[in-house]
Design an enzyme around this catalytic site. Structure first.
Site, mmCIF file in Angstrom:
data_model
loop_
_atom_site.group_PDB
_atom_site.id
_atom_site.type_symbol
_atom_site.label_atom_id
_atom_site.label_comp_id
_atom_site.label_asym_id
_atom_site.label_seq_id
_atom_site.Cartn_x
_atom_site.Cartn_y
_atom_site.Cartn_z
ATOM 1 N N HIS A 136 -38.251 51.736 10.306
ATOM 2 C CA HIS A 136 -36.932 51.235 9.921
ATOM 3 C C HIS A 136 -36.326 52.269 8.972
ATOM 4 O O HIS A 136 -37.055 52.978 8.274
ATOM 5 C CB HIS A 136 -37.132 49.899 9.193
ATOM 6 C CG HIS A 136 -35.874 49.155 8.887
ATOM 7 N ND1 HIS A 136 -35.097 49.438 7.795
ATOM 8 C CD2 HIS A 136 -35.275 48.118 9.515
ATOM 9 C CE1 HIS A 136 -34.063 48.601 7.768
ATOM 10 N NE2 HIS A 136 -34.153 47.795 8.802
ATOM 11 N N ASP A 213 -45.164 48.972 5.365
ATOM 12 C CA ASP A 213 -43.941 48.166 5.415
ATOM 13 C C ASP A 213 -44.265 46.886 6.175
ATOM 14 O O ASP A 213 -44.435 46.899 7.385
ATOM 15 C CB ASP A 213 -42.843 48.983 6.122
ATOM 16 C CG ASP A 213 -41.612 48.144 6.465
ATOM 17 O OD1 ASP A 213 -41.569 46.956 6.107
ATOM 18 O OD2 ASP A 213 -40.696 48.701 7.102
ATOM 19 N N GLN A 216 -41.809 42.818 8.913
ATOM 20 C CA GLN A 216 -41.873 42.014 10.147
ATOM 21 C C GLN A 216 -43.273 41.471 10.396
ATOM 22 O O GLN A 216 -43.520 40.867 11.446
ATOM 23 C CB GLN A 216 -41.439 42.861 11.352
ATOM 24 C CG GLN A 216 -40.040 43.409 11.264
ATOM 25 C CD GLN A 216 -38.979 42.338 11.421
ATOM 26 O OE1 GLN A 216 -39.253 41.228 11.877
ATOM 27 N NE2 GLN A 216 -37.755 42.654 11.045
ATOM 28 N N LYS A 239 -37.196 37.269 5.872
ATOM 29 C CA LYS A 239 -37.709 37.362 7.241
ATOM 30 C C LYS A 239 -38.769 36.284 7.482
ATOM 31 O O LYS A 239 -39.161 36.049 8.615
ATOM 32 C CB LYS A 239 -38.362 38.725 7.482
ATOM 33 C CG LYS A 239 -37.544 39.914 7.067
ATOM 34 C CD LYS A 239 -36.622 40.364 8.165
ATOM 35 C CE LYS A 239 -36.059 41.740 7.835
ATOM 36 N NZ LYS A 239 -34.810 42.003 8.555
ATOM 37 N N CYS A 377 -31.304 49.475 12.856
ATOM 38 C CA CYS A 377 -31.697 50.339 11.744
ATOM 39 C C CYS A 377 -32.901 51.203 12.103
ATOM 40 O O CYS A 377 -33.714 51.542 11.235
ATOM 41 C CB CYS A 377 -31.980 49.538 10.463
ATOM 42 S SG CYS A 377 -30.525 48.736 9.825
#
Lengths: 419, 149
Positions: A136, A213, A216, A239, A377
């Protein structure tokens, strides 16, 4: 509430009842353009269960005051609730200590925090930072900025046609100049679940720290930062059924301890004179100013929702939706799937011949179907597949097979119109 | 006709399938590039402007049906117009796709009137106006990359 164990194997999950889940999400009962809302954009932001909404209302109705400051009752209660949220996050990702949990606005701020504190200390001129082709923008740009500042080089692990990390290339790219690896756990544009433990182990074998990261990942899969042994892990609240503007960074205490502060201001200090400031201890040193108090408290409610629903039930239901959607989309000859990794979570992305995703998105919207269209993104991913944009359908625990059928019918409508 | 059919009129679908004036313009006197980061639209508008008259105009790039059709129709309409007329047409067009009122001189718009449906889709206004902003930027010669954001 926080004394309960998160992973309670002794509780046998009842048969999954998606309607009972949907009942907890008031927004799912509204219509758009007189059609029932079919929300298939949870990777952009998930909807919020009533208990999260209630937590925000409760905070402003009963607790509102500033934290870590007042001797009065409200301030103490708000401080207790906020620090209770930190402990809940510690348990949620199984960190050793709540000192290792730093609240942020979300993953983007998390990455910027890590880059400008740990990154600035660890990376120097001529060094290399390794990210992947599926990142991202929030896991690209902060490192680019750091590289420019330090005279370092950003290198990129390529991905395969199916959207998997090229692990062979990854190993080859690591060298004595590599000072940091930052890789996404679950891709937001392809749905790929990366073999993150393997990524971490390979880097650690060479003494290289790893940032993950997790934006998600936490909506779909259970994360144990001690088992992963990652050095930093970023989480986004909105999220995973929580409110926007709240998330956190997990960082190993021994790495955080010697680092410079992120932002200067109130709450991050022990004493201030015009000559010298003594910084506060972990984790407060990294949380300057009045934080998103109600966000942290409501995020605790989101974590409770996930715990009560159970990651196993969430994963099983979402896997069923993923398989069903993939199957039905594959039957339409005009549709081309983007991202067909063996291990995926929550996302199906595709293009339809030469129909631009933006036109598809507008058409579906009028059928009540919300999907994301664009580059998500992740412009380098679009470039990798030679498309300007994709259509992305993403799932949460509240979606149903019937909603996928509505989507498929609408897609047939789009194809007919543009034929 | 529902709003969706109004947006995607046959004229627009036709220009999307077979865009007019698509391609490089060899002897261009000015050009500019435009982006719509929201949906990834990218366009390059090149013009031949002599003595204040747009003698030729072409575009390249990729985008949705609305942005492609808009560029196709814009280039058809602008050929032969003066720069001042082009500016005025843009203003009228902008009013058409953004304002709720009917205070638009539809006659002066000609073929551009097919974009009247865009106003019901605020998220798509940028798609329709990207080529116009880029055209204006090319003529003004600022040379900067423009973005609808």
């Amino acid at each position: 509430m926080i004394s309960e164990e998160i992973h309670d194997a002794s509780v046998v999950a009842p048969a999954f009842d998606v309607q009972a889940i949907r009942e907890q999400f008031p927004i799912l009962h509204r219509t758009v353009y007189n059609k029932p809302l079919v929300y298939l954009d949870s990777a952009a932001t998930s909807q919020k269960p009533q208990r999260v909404i209630d937590a925000i209302v409760h905070y402003y109705t009963e607790l509102n005051s500033n934290i870590h400051r007042g001797v009065h009752r409200l301030s103490q209660d708000a401080t207790t609730a906020y620090e209770h949220a930190r402990k809940a996050m510690q348990q949620f990702v199984n960190a050793r200590s709540s000192r290792e949990i730093i609240f942020t606005r979300g993953c983007t701020e998390g990455m910027n925090l890590i880059a400008s504190t740990f990154g600035r200390t660890a990376v120097g001129e001529g060094d290399e930072i390794l990210i992947s082709e599926m990142e991202h923008h929030s896991n690209i740009v902060p490192w680019q900025m750091l590289c420019r500042e330090k005279g370092a080089t950003l290198r990129v692990i390529p991905i395969s046609d199916s959207g998997e990390l090229r692990m062979d290339e990854y190993e080859r790219m690591l060298n004595e100049r590599t000072k940091l690896v930052s890789v996404v756990h679950v891709s937001n544009s392809l749905g790929t679940v990366n073999p993150i433990k393997e990524v971490i182990d390979i880097a650690h074998a060479r003494g290289i720290p790893v940032v993950v990261d997790g934006a998600q990942a936490t909506p779909h899969i259970s994360v144990d930062v001690q088992a992963l042994d990652c050095d930093f892990y970023t989480v986004s609240g909105h999220k995973m059924y929580g409110p926007t503007g709240i998330g956190f960074v997990y960082g190993k205490a021994e790495l955080l301890e010697p680092l410079p502060p992120y932002q200067g201001g109130g709450d991050m200090i022990l004493s201030v004179t015009f000559e010298k400031t003594i910084y506060n201890e972990l984790p407060f040193r990294y949380e300057a100013g009045t934080p998103n108090i109600e966000g942290a408290i409501a995020l605790t409610a989101a974590v409770d929702f996930i715990r009560q629903t159970g990651y196993e039930a969430i994963a099983a239901h979402e896997h069923d939706l993923l398989m069903y959607a993939t199957e039905l989309l594959s039957e339409i000859p005009e549709i081309h799937l983007i991202g067909t990794a063996r291990s995926k979570a929550g996302v199906v992305a595709f293009t339809i011949d030469d129909i631009h995703p933006h036109d598809i998105g507008t058409f579906l919207d009028r059928e009540g179907v919300a999907i994301r269209t664009g580059h998500h993104c992740t412009q380098p991913v679009m470039k990798r597949y030679g498309v300007p944009a994709t259509n992305r359908v993403s799932f949460a625990v509240y979606n149903t097979r019937e909603e996928i059928e509505v989507l498929i019918r609408a897609l047939h409508g789009v194809i007919t119109m543009f034929r | 006709m529902n709003e969706l059919q109004e947006l995607y009129q046959q004229v627009i679908l036709d220009h999307n399938r077979n865009p007019r004036n698509y391609g490089e313009l060899q002897d261009a006197t000015c050009s500019a590039e435009g982006f719509n980061p929201l949906c990834g639209d990218q366009i390059n508008v090149a013009l031949v402007v002599k003595d204040g008259v747009i003698e030729d105009v072409k575009f390249t790039g990729s985008g949705c049906a609305i942005s492609k059709a808009s560029a196709s129709i814009m280039t058809s309409v602008l050929k032969g117009k003066t720069v001042a007329e082009a500016e005025q047409t843009f203003d009228t067009f902008h009013h058409l796709v953004t304002e709720e009122d009917d205070d638009v001189d539809m006659e002066s718009l000609g073929k551009l009137a097919v974009f009247a449906g865009v106003r019901e889709f605020p998220a798509r206004v940028k798609c329709a106006s990207l080529c116009w902003h880029t055209m204006r930027n090319a003529i003004e010669g600022s040379g900067e990359i423009i973005s609808t954001e």
